[in-house]
Design an enzyme around this catalytic site. Structure first.
Site, mmCIF file in Angstrom:
data_model
loop_
_atom_site.group_PDB
_atom_site.id
_atom_site.type_symbol
_atom_site.label_atom_id
_atom_site.label_comp_id
_atom_site.label_asym_id
_atom_site.label_seq_id
_atom_site.Cartn_x
_atom_site.Cartn_y
_atom_site.Cartn_z
ATOM 1 N N GLY A 150 -5.961 5.884 2.129
ATOM 2 C CA GLY A 150 -5.787 7.338 2.187
ATOM 3 C C GLY A 150 -4.936 7.777 1.030
ATOM 4 O O GLY A 150 -3.923 7.155 0.748
ATOM 5 N N HIS A 151 -5.370 8.789 0.306
ATOM 6 C CA HIS A 151 -4.473 9.323 -0.712
ATOM 7 C C HIS A 151 -4.566 10.827 -0.775
ATOM 8 O O HIS A 151 -5.612 11.418 -0.587
ATOM 9 C CB HIS A 151 -4.665 8.673 -2.088
ATOM 10 C CG HIS A 151 -6.053 8.237 -2.385
ATOM 11 N ND1 HIS A 151 -6.452 6.944 -2.212
ATOM 12 C CD2 HIS A 151 -7.115 8.921 -2.800
ATOM 13 C CE1 HIS A 151 -7.724 6.857 -2.540
ATOM 14 N NE2 HIS A 151 -8.143 8.045 -2.889
ATOM 15 N N VAL B 74 9.186 11.521 -10.353
ATOM 16 C CA VAL B 74 10.353 12.120 -9.688
ATOM 17 C C VAL B 74 9.952 13.313 -8.811
ATOM 18 O O VAL B 74 10.779 14.150 -8.476
ATOM 19 C CB VAL B 74 11.434 12.540 -10.722
ATOM 20 C CG1 VAL B 74 12.061 11.318 -11.349
ATOM 21 C CG2 VAL B 74 10.857 13.455 -11.803
ATOM 22 N N GLN C 179 -5.002 0.190 -0.956
ATOM 23 C CA GLN C 179 -3.973 -0.651 -0.328
ATOM 24 C C GLN C 179 -3.063 -1.238 -1.426
ATOM 25 O O GLN C 179 -2.942 -0.643 -2.483
ATOM 26 C CB GLN C 179 -4.563 -1.764 0.546
ATOM 27 C CG GLN C 179 -5.252 -1.259 1.799
ATOM 28 C CD GLN C 179 -6.715 -0.969 1.602
ATOM 29 O OE1 GLN C 179 -7.427 -1.727 1.005
ATOM 30 N NE2 GLN C 179 -7.172 0.136 2.161
ATOM 31 N N GLY D 251 -1.529 8.554 10.621
ATOM 32 C CA GLY D 251 -0.358 9.353 10.988
ATOM 33 C C GLY D 251 0.805 8.507 11.503
ATOM 34 O O GLY D 251 1.849 9.043 11.885
ATOM 35 N N ARG D 252 0.665 7.162 11.486
ATOM 36 C CA ARG D 252 1.737 6.298 11.994
ATOM 37 C C ARG D 252 2.972 6.400 11.093
ATOM 38 O O ARG D 252 2.832 6.449 9.861
ATOM 39 C CB ARG D 252 1.286 4.823 11.990
ATOM 40 C CG ARG D 252 0.249 4.502 13.021
ATOM 41 C CD ARG D 252 -0.119 3.021 12.967
ATOM 42 N NE ARG D 252 -0.919 2.671 11.805
ATOM 43 C CZ ARG D 252 -1.394 1.456 11.576
ATOM 44 N NH1 ARG D 252 -1.133 0.458 12.395
ATOM 45 N NH2 ARG D 252 -2.137 1.214 10.518
ATOM 46 N N THR E 61 -5.080 -6.822 4.874
ATOM 47 C CA THR E 61 -6.401 -6.240 5.068
ATOM 48 C C THR E 61 -7.433 -7.314 4.708
ATOM 49 O O THR E 61 -7.058 -8.441 4.376
ATOM 50 C CB THR E 61 -6.545 -4.928 4.253
ATOM 51 O OG1 THR E 61 -7.728 -4.253 4.691
ATOM 52 C CG2 THR E 61 -6.591 -5.165 2.750
ATOM 53 N N ASP F 224 12.912 10.082 -6.752
ATOM 54 C CA ASP F 224 13.697 11.234 -6.264
ATOM 55 C C ASP F 224 14.080 11.098 -4.789
ATOM 56 O O ASP F 224 15.085 11.657 -4.353
ATOM 57 C CB ASP F 224 12.905 12.530 -6.475
ATOM 58 C CG ASP F 224 11.505 12.434 -5.882
ATOM 59 O OD1 ASP F 224 10.750 11.547 -6.324
ATOM 60 O OD2 ASP F 224 11.178 13.201 -4.962
ATOM 61 N N ARG G 136 -22.856 -13.227 6.722
ATOM 62 C CA ARG G 136 -24.196 -12.948 6.165
ATOM 63 C C ARG G 136 -25.266 -12.565 7.181
ATOM 64 O O ARG G 136 -25.936 -11.560 7.014
ATOM 65 C CB ARG G 136 -24.706 -14.116 5.294
ATOM 66 C CG ARG G 136 -23.926 -14.261 4.013
ATOM 67 C CD ARG G 136 -23.838 -15.667 3.548
ATOM 68 N NE ARG G 136 -23.099 -16.466 4.519
ATOM 69 C CZ ARG G 136 -23.175 -17.772 4.623
ATOM 70 N NH1 ARG G 136 -23.973 -18.454 3.849
ATOM 71 N NH2 ARG G 136 -22.461 -18.420 5.524
ATOM 72 N N LYS H 58 -0.459 5.670 -5.655
ATOM 73 C CA LYS H 58 -1.345 5.353 -6.776
ATOM 74 C C LYS H 58 -2.193 6.558 -7.161
ATOM 75 O O LYS H 58 -2.543 6.735 -8.314
ATOM 76 C CB LYS H 58 -2.287 4.193 -6.409
ATOM 77 C CG LYS H 58 -1.589 2.898 -6.098
ATOM 78 C CD LYS H 58 -2.559 1.824 -5.651
ATOM 79 C CE LYS H 58 -3.121 2.005 -4.275
ATOM 80 N NZ LYS H 58 -2.190 1.878 -3.172
ATOM 81 N N GLY I 20 0.816 -1.209 0.000
ATOM 82 C CA GLY I 20 0.000 0.000 0.000
ATOM 83 C C GLY I 20 0.851 1.261 0.000
ATOM 84 O O GLY I 20 2.091 1.198 0.041
ATOM 85 N N ASP I 21 0.184 2.403 -0.111
ATOM 86 C CA ASP I 21 0.841 3.717 -0.084
ATOM 87 C C ASP I 21 1.868 3.873 -1.201
ATOM 88 O O ASP I 21 2.900 4.503 -1.011
ATOM 89 C CB ASP I 21 1.512 3.966 1.285
ATOM 90 C CG ASP I 21 0.550 3.708 2.425
ATOM 91 O OD1 ASP I 21 -0.577 4.212 2.353
ATOM 92 O OD2 ASP I 21 0.920 2.977 3.361
HETATM 93 P P1 IMP Z 1 -7.218 -2.802 8.232
HETATM 94 O O1 IMP Z 1 -7.354 -2.686 6.745
HETATM 95 O O2 IMP Z 1 -7.552 -1.530 8.960
HETATM 96 O O3 IMP Z 1 -7.947 -4.000 8.776
HETATM 97 O O4 IMP Z 1 -5.673 -3.072 8.552
HETATM 98 C C1 IMP Z 1 -5.012 -4.283 8.181
HETATM 99 C C2 IMP Z 1 -3.591 -4.013 7.699
HETATM 100 O O5 IMP Z 1 -3.628 -3.289 6.482
HETATM 101 C C3 IMP Z 1 -2.762 -3.141 8.672
HETATM 102 O O6 IMP Z 1 -1.405 -3.547 8.591
HETATM 103 C C4 IMP Z 1 -2.900 -1.748 8.079
HETATM 104 O O7 IMP Z 1 -1.827 -0.901 8.445
HETATM 105 C C5 IMP Z 1 -2.882 -2.087 6.596
HETATM 106 N N1 IMP Z 1 -3.544 -1.073 5.764
HETATM 107 C C6 IMP Z 1 -4.864 -0.856 5.628
HETATM 108 N N2 IMP Z 1 -5.096 0.144 4.752
HETATM 109 C C7 IMP Z 1 -3.898 0.557 4.314
HETATM 110 C C8 IMP Z 1 -3.483 1.549 3.363
HETATM 111 O O8 IMP Z 1 -4.272 2.229 2.725
HETATM 112 N N3 IMP Z 1 -2.137 1.677 3.197
HETATM 113 C C9 IMP Z 1 -1.222 0.892 3.839
HETATM 114 N N4 IMP Z 1 -1.574 -0.052 4.719
HETATM 115 C C10 IMP Z 1 -2.893 -0.220 4.956
#
Ligand code: IMP
Length: 426
Positions: free
Chosen positions: A40-41, A416, A226, A304-305, A241, A335, A143, A16, A12-13
């Site tokens: 999050g983007h 870049v 993700q 914010g982690r 996830t 870059d 369900r 994209k 993820g991140d």
């Molecule tokens: P959950 O999706 O909140 O259940 O989290 C499960 C795992 O997916 C954890 O390690 C989160 O940090 C990771 N995760 C969920 N969404 C994202 C994302 O958009 N970017 C990066 N990691 C994510």
């Protein structure tokens, strides 16, 4: 007609959002098919910065229809907040957002279950975003306790079902947390009716809508959230996830068969990051990792982690590329590596004395994997203004070529810098 998909190949991140934003010019429809407000983007558009979580990136453009597909889990409070924030920034999405009546609804007890479960597992916690995503998907698979968007408009049966659901949730939550204050099913029902009114303008059968759009030969872009290594089937289970965050989620999450997709673009960062728990063979728990974190601003958009940072792992990203069947690679944030003396790319793992390029299925094997690296000299030059591949320093070109060679896919886009102009098309 062109149908394109943009999917992350790491954890993820992968930035994209920038590629989706660039491609949106050529597409009339943008679709999200899995995940929820765990994603999050950040998108820079018309000189402004927008932070999106549940909404597809395409929603920022007036002529584009943005679809939240049936495979997404929707927290209506979070959705409303995003819509309001955009409105305050001058973007009105009331006419271009569609929400699937088959999507599942995240309710307050899902968020409570996520928090209580993570706390109870202590060091073995998944490290979720705490948004209740997994618990909503759990109800979807189970369900009997699931609530879909369409159920909000059938209040009599929903009210009756919620009575039993909330009783059962309270029972489990009280066992996990002695201080838990039980939910009242009348409150949850009242919330669902508030959501029903707020969401009404957007709700439709998006599957039927998309098939009409295909018949009309409109260009459609699928936007993955993700990354493939967080895919519930193909990722680093159980540190994943709860949805198919590789391209495997497109068909179930939208109703559009994958064989209709013309181009699948796999997005990777020039290094690797991960948030939450789980093994990470190329992790750099040292000053180089901190340097990448600082230069790349590697802190979660949603929570914010600080993100864990490491070298590019071609075994892991290559696994993502195979699962997704990508046609080409978009390499982001090159870059960020410009100031390093030398760079490493993981080309294989050594597990139990054996060399392998297969990505292990079991987390304990991945935790024991020793990366085998190729070393590439750094280029130590600012590349933020470069617009042609040929003008990149030799070290950067070697780095790109090595990634393409190891992943067995052409690198067609190199980013870049955060701006649209800072994109090199190969
Ligand atoms: P959950 O999706 O909140 O259940 O989290 C499960 C795992 O997916 C954890 O390690 C989160 O940090 C990771 N995760 C969920 N969404 C994202 C994302 O958009 N970017 C990066 N990691 C994510």
């Amino acid at each position: 007609m062109t149908i394109t998909s943009v999917v992350g190949l790491q954890w993820g991140d992968e930035a994209k959002g920038k590629i989706v934003d660039l491609l949106t010019d050529e597409h009339q429809v943008v679709v999200r098919y899995q995940g929820g407000n765990n994603a999050g983007h950040t998108v820079k558009f018309d000189g402004k910065t927008y932070k999106l979580s549940l909404l597809p990136t395409g929603v920022l453009r007036p002529g584009v229809t943005a679809i939240i597909g049936n495979g997404v889990v929707v927290n209506p409070e979070a959705l409303q907040k995003e819509i309001d924030t955009l409105r305050a920034q001058g973007v009105d999405i009331s006419t271009n957002l569609l929400l699937s009546d088959r999507a599942h609804v995240i309710l307050p007890y899902h968020v409570a279950e996520d928090g209580a479960s993570e706390r109870s597992y202590k060091k073995d916690a998944i490290g979720t975003t705490g948004r209740g995503i997994g618990f909503c998907y759990r109800d979807k698979a189970g369900r009997s306790q699931a609530v879909r968007v369409g159920d909000l408009y059938h209040p009599a049966s929903l009210e009756q079902r919620l009575d039993g659901i909330v009783k059962s949730k309270n029972h489990v939550l009280s066992a996990l947390d002695p201080e838990f204050q039980p939910f009242a099913s009348s409150d949850i029902f009242a919330l669902t009716q508030k959501y029903a009114t707020a969401l009404k303008p957007y709700v439709t059968d998006t599957v039927a809508w998309l098939h009409r759009a295909i018949k009309e030969k409109r260009n459609i872009l699928f936007e993955g959230a993700q990354g493939s290594l967080l895919d519930v089937d193909h990722g680093t289970y159980p540190y994943v996830t709860s949805s198919n965050s590789s391209s495997a989620g497109i068909h179930p999450g939208s109703g559009v068969p994958e064989r209709l997709i013309d181009e699948m673009i796999g997005v990777v960062k020039a290094y690797t990051t991960r948030v939450g728990g789980g093994p990470f063979p190329t992790e750099l728990d040292n000053e180089i990792g901190q340097h990448i974190r600082d230069v790349g601003h590697e802190y979660g958009t949603v929570t914010g982690r600080p993100r864990r940072c490491g070298w590019f792992d071609a075994v892991a990203a290559g696994h993502g590329a195979k699962i997704c069947g990508v046609d080409c690679i978009s390499l982001m944030l090159l870059d960020v590596l410009s100031q390093l003396d030398e760079l490493k790319i993981c080309e294989a793992y050594e597990i139990g004395g054996e060399r392998t390029t297969d990505f292990p299925a079991h987390v304990e094997d991945l935790a024991n994997a020793k990366p085998i690296y190729r070393t590439i000299p750094g280029w130590k030059t600012d590349i933020c203004g470069v617009t042609r591949l040929a003008d990149l320093p030799a070290g950067a070109r070697k780095y790109i070529d090595t990634i393409g060679e190891l992943m067995e896919k052409p690198v067609k886009i190199v980013s870049v810098g955060p701006d649209r102009a800072q994109t090199i098309l190969g």
